[in-house]
Design a protein around this motif. Structure first.
Motif, mmCIF file in Angstrom:
data_model
loop_
_atom_site.group_PDB
_atom_site.id
_atom_site.type_symbol
_atom_site.label_atom_id
_atom_site.label_comp_id
_atom_site.label_asym_id
_atom_site.label_seq_id
_atom_site.Cartn_x
_atom_site.Cartn_y
_atom_site.Cartn_z
ATOM 1 N N TRP A 23 0.758 -1.208 -0.138
ATOM 2 C CA TRP A 23 0.100 -0.090 -0.043
ATOM 3 C C TRP A 23 0.487 1.545 -0.060
ATOM 4 N N ALA A 24 1.945 1.177 0.842
ATOM 5 C CA ALA A 24 3.019 2.530 1.009
ATOM 6 C C ALA A 24 3.708 2.660 -0.448
ATOM 7 N N GLU A 25 3.951 1.761 -1.056
ATOM 8 C CA GLU A 25 4.467 1.744 -3.026
ATOM 9 C C GLU A 25 3.286 2.764 -3.619
ATOM 10 N N GLN A 26 2.028 2.364 -3.014
ATOM 11 C CA GLN A 26 0.678 3.015 -4.321
ATOM 12 C C GLN A 26 0.863 3.945 -3.989
ATOM 13 N N GLY A 27 1.464 4.800 -2.478
ATOM 14 C CA GLY A 27 1.429 6.482 -2.345
ATOM 15 C C GLY A 27 0.341 6.605 -1.256
ATOM 16 N N CYS A 28 -0.257 5.381 -0.909
ATOM 17 C CA CYS A 28 -1.279 5.435 0.154
ATOM 18 C C CYS A 28 -0.405 5.401 1.618
ATOM 19 N N PRO A 29 -0.506 6.082 2.529
ATOM 20 C CA PRO A 29 -0.331 6.258 3.693
ATOM 21 C C PRO A 29 -0.406 4.927 4.826
ATOM 22 N N VAL A 30 0.435 4.921 5.297
ATOM 23 C CA VAL A 30 -0.062 3.593 6.227
ATOM 24 C C VAL A 30 0.199 3.737 7.728
ATOM 25 N N VAL A 31 -0.304 3.393 8.486
ATOM 26 C CA VAL A 31 -0.305 3.668 9.961
ATOM 27 C C VAL A 31 -0.149 2.310 10.598
ATOM 28 N N VAL A 32 -0.023 1.777 11.887
ATOM 29 C CA VAL A 32 0.736 0.542 11.740
ATOM 30 C C VAL A 32 0.202 0.316 13.101
ATOM 31 N N HIS A 33 -0.772 -0.803 13.929
ATOM 32 C CA HIS A 33 -1.058 -0.809 15.415
ATOM 33 C C HIS A 33 -0.676 -1.532 15.559
ATOM 34 N N VAL A 34 0.998 -2.347 16.599
ATOM 35 C CA VAL A 34 0.973 -3.325 17.242
ATOM 36 C C VAL A 34 0.614 -3.599 18.419
ATOM 37 N N ARG A 57 4.100 4.428 9.964
ATOM 38 C CA ARG A 57 3.933 5.508 11.030
ATOM 39 C C ARG A 57 3.261 4.684 11.858
ATOM 40 N N PHE A 58 3.845 4.451 13.115
ATOM 41 C CA PHE A 58 3.833 3.262 13.671
ATOM 42 C C PHE A 58 3.120 3.633 15.337
ATOM 43 N N ALA A 59 1.810 3.730 15.405
ATOM 44 C CA ALA A 59 0.938 3.891 16.269
ATOM 45 C C ALA A 59 1.232 3.756 18.032
ATOM 46 N N PRO A 60 1.000 4.560 19.015
ATOM 47 C CA PRO A 60 1.224 3.868 20.379
ATOM 48 C C PRO A 60 0.170 2.366 20.596
ATOM 49 N N THR A 75 -7.454 1.696 17.381
ATOM 50 C CA THR A 75 -7.881 1.773 16.158
ATOM 51 C C THR A 75 -8.104 3.636 16.943
ATOM 52 N N GLN A 76 -8.597 3.815 17.587
ATOM 53 C CA GLN A 76 -8.517 5.385 17.616
ATOM 54 C C GLN A 76 -6.757 6.161 17.908
ATOM 55 N N ALA A 77 -6.130 5.816 18.566
ATOM 56 C CA ALA A 77 -4.406 6.013 18.270
ATOM 57 C C ALA A 77 -4.100 6.421 16.992
ATOM 58 N N ALA A 78 -4.575 4.934 16.035
ATOM 59 C CA ALA A 78 -3.752 5.007 15.200
ATOM 60 C C ALA A 78 -4.542 5.710 13.775
#
Length: 565
Positions: A23-34, A57-60, A75-78
């Motif tokens: 997704w990122a390489e297609q120009g879409c920002p991605v926020v990952v929560h682990v 980006r990586f969320a809290p 979900t809220q944090a990301a």
């Protein structure tokens, strides 16, 4: 327009990283929560694999246990991080680490460009939801759930029961109408920010923190307060079984997934190499190889759900044993049961096999052993002739025999001297065709050379058993095809009965019978029945027999002659 993805990950981080990179390489920002329960070493491996991409980006981190508030916190944090870091994002798509894109990003962008103000989220009122599990639909909003449904099931159930008994109910905030739906959504920036920045968010969070499975109701409810256009459907393909558990997609689902009109699918098996190789490509034509046919997917999963709950007729297996509460299960294909015929005719089994092209067994449920054709000791499916093994589960024995011999109709003999445990199953099986000559069990006793006192006692015992079986065949639960003749009725027209049996077993054969088995000698049978009466035993299942054959029979009434012109 820029599309952003929020990913909630807790396992198979390598696969999640592949999807995030796609997704990122297609120009879409991605926020990952682990999930916070994931080890730091695994997290470092994921961040290292994606550090070359500037739009990830990586969320809290929060602990994300199924059905708990932690999933909403993640979900809220990301989502908050997505809106803050990427102001150009107009739609935010929520996905999991086990999701897989099914169609090119360009198609999804085009679709959202055509619906710039539409929020795609399943959102229906509790009265319209038919998929809630455990009876908690409206109550999930009015009771409290401090215990984990998965880890503390006993406490969970007891506390729910206690609240019901005491009449304890939480008050639903006046500003909302509870809605439910899939937790996987695609919301506009305006709607998402309105929910996250609402003046009463603290109040909403306090309330939903004690709602059961809040990720299926939080955004689904609050979207109704802020959105100008809600399309109540998810853009993510997710299927669930009858117990509410998600179906997992494997490599052999590749062609099926290509027919879906959804943009993302979950859950994908981490080892599904073909799926990841097929869909994680930037080739716009990759998703065009099959015509979209979502209806076929729905029909297939509906059929799978039915197969899972009801099974295939006649197939019994340890992974899905049928129960009466789910529709039950009987035999696989039609078969025939004969009672009294082998007692009246010599070599009846071999004759029937010859004229009807069926496999005819002897008494499968005889007390001594299983009488397979040609005295075989092991039959199809490694079924033994051991009476002990058969009697351990007579129902499974019979259904295994019918299942193992599909394609060839089976028939067998049955009688009051056999083990009767299978009789209830036979009567309730719509595949069974039961033909009974009542009282025929007495013929072998009549022809035996035993003491008459023993014959009388045995006849009385067998008659009692057969009477119970006949009563069962006339009960309200009977689904088998049943035909009963008394012995006297049968002996009046034996050829017609045999012809009807052969016609049923082999309907394609239009010729009348030219060969019939030899009927055993019945001379003196009427006097035998009278002797039983004289000894105090009343034979009632045999019909009316002439006791003294020397008495003159009544003169037949002559019909009036008529002339045909």
């Amino acid at each position: 327009m820029t599309l952003g993805f929020v990913m909630l990950c807790h396992t198979a981080l390598e696969r999640a990283g592949q999807v995030a990179r796609f997704w990122a390489e297609q120009g879409c920002p991605v926020v990952v929560h682990v999930d916070s329960r994931v080890s730091e070493s695994n997290l470092r491996g994921l961040t290292a694999s994606l550090e070359d991409l500037g739009n990830i980006r990586f969320a809290p981190r929060y602990q994300c246990e199924w059905g708990t508030w932690g999933l909403l916190q993640a979900t809220q944090a990301a989502s908050t991080l997505m809106l803050a870091e990427f102001p150009e994002v107009r739609h935010v798509f929520l996905a999991s680490g086990s999701c897989l894109p099914l169609r090119p990003v360009a198609e999804l962008r085009t679709f959202l460009d055509a619906n710039p103000q539409t929020d795609f989220i399943e959102s229906v009122t509790t009265s319209d939801v038919g998929w809630t599990i455990g009876g908690l639909d409206r109550e999930r909003f009015t009771l409290r759930f401090p215990f984990s449904w998965r880890k503390q099931r006993g406490l969970f159930d007891k506390y729910v029961s206690l609240q019901r008994k005491l009449g304890i109910k939480r008050k639903v905030p006046a500003s909302i109408v509870p809605h439910l739906g899939s937790q996987w959504w695609c919301l506009t920036r305006q709607s998402l920010s309105a929910i996250l920045e609402a003046p009463d968010r603290a109040e909403m969070d306090r309330y939903f923190k004690h709602v059961w499975i809040p990720d299926e109701s939080y955004f689904q409810t609050l979207i109704r307060r802020v959105s100008t256009r809600v399309e109540s459907r998810s853009l993510t393909l997710s299927k669930f079984d009858f117990q509410g558990r998600p179906h997992i997609f494997y490599d052999d689902h590749l062609q099926l997934l290509r027919k879906s009109d959804a943009f993302v699918a979950r859950k994908i098996w981490p080892q599904a190499e073909r799926l990841y190789d097929a869909f994680l490509t930037a080739d716009p034509a990759a998703g065009q190889r099959s015509e979209r046919n979502p209806g076929k997917i729905d029909r297939l999963f509906a059929k799978a759900a039915e197969r899972r709950t009801r099974g295939r007729p006649g197939l019994y297996m340890q992974s899905r044993f049928p129960t009466d509460s789910r529709g039950g299960n009987r035999s696989a294909v039609p078969y025939s049961v004969f009672q009294g015929f082998s007692e009246l005719f010599e070599n009846y089994e071999s004759w029937l096999s010859k004229v009807s092209d069926t496999r005819t067994h002897g008494h499968l449920f005889a007390p001594d052993r299983v009488h397979f054709p040609d005295s075989e000791t092991v039959y199809s499916g490694c079924l033994s002739d051991s009476a002990t093994l058969r009697d351990y589960n007579p129902r499974s024995f019979l259904t295994s025999l019918i299942w193992n011999t599909r394609g060839e109709r089976q028939s067998f003999q049955f009688g009051p001297a056999d083990v009767q445990d299978i009789s209830t199953f036979l009567a309730a099986d719509p595949n069974a065709s039961i033909s009974v000559v009542s009282g025929a069990f007495s013929v072998p006793l009549f022809r035996s050379n035993r003491n008459f006192g023993d014959i009388r006692a045995e006849t009385a015992r067998l008659q009692r058993i057969e009477a119970e079986f006949l009563a069962l065949l006339t009960g309200p639960e009977v689904k088998a095809r049943v035909r009963v003749w008394t012995l006297a009725e049968f002996l009046e027209t034996p050829m017609e009965v045999l012809q009807s049996i052969v016609d049923e077993l082999n309907p394609r054969a239009s010729n009348r019978l030219t060969e019939v088995p030899r009927l055993v000698d019945m001379t003196g049978f009427g006097q035998f029945l009278q002797n039983l009466r004289n000894q105090g035993m009343q034979p009632v299942l045999m019909g009316d027999f002439v006791t003294n054959p020397t008495l003159p029979a009544p003169s037949p009434r002559l019909a009036k002659p008529y002339v045909v012109k």
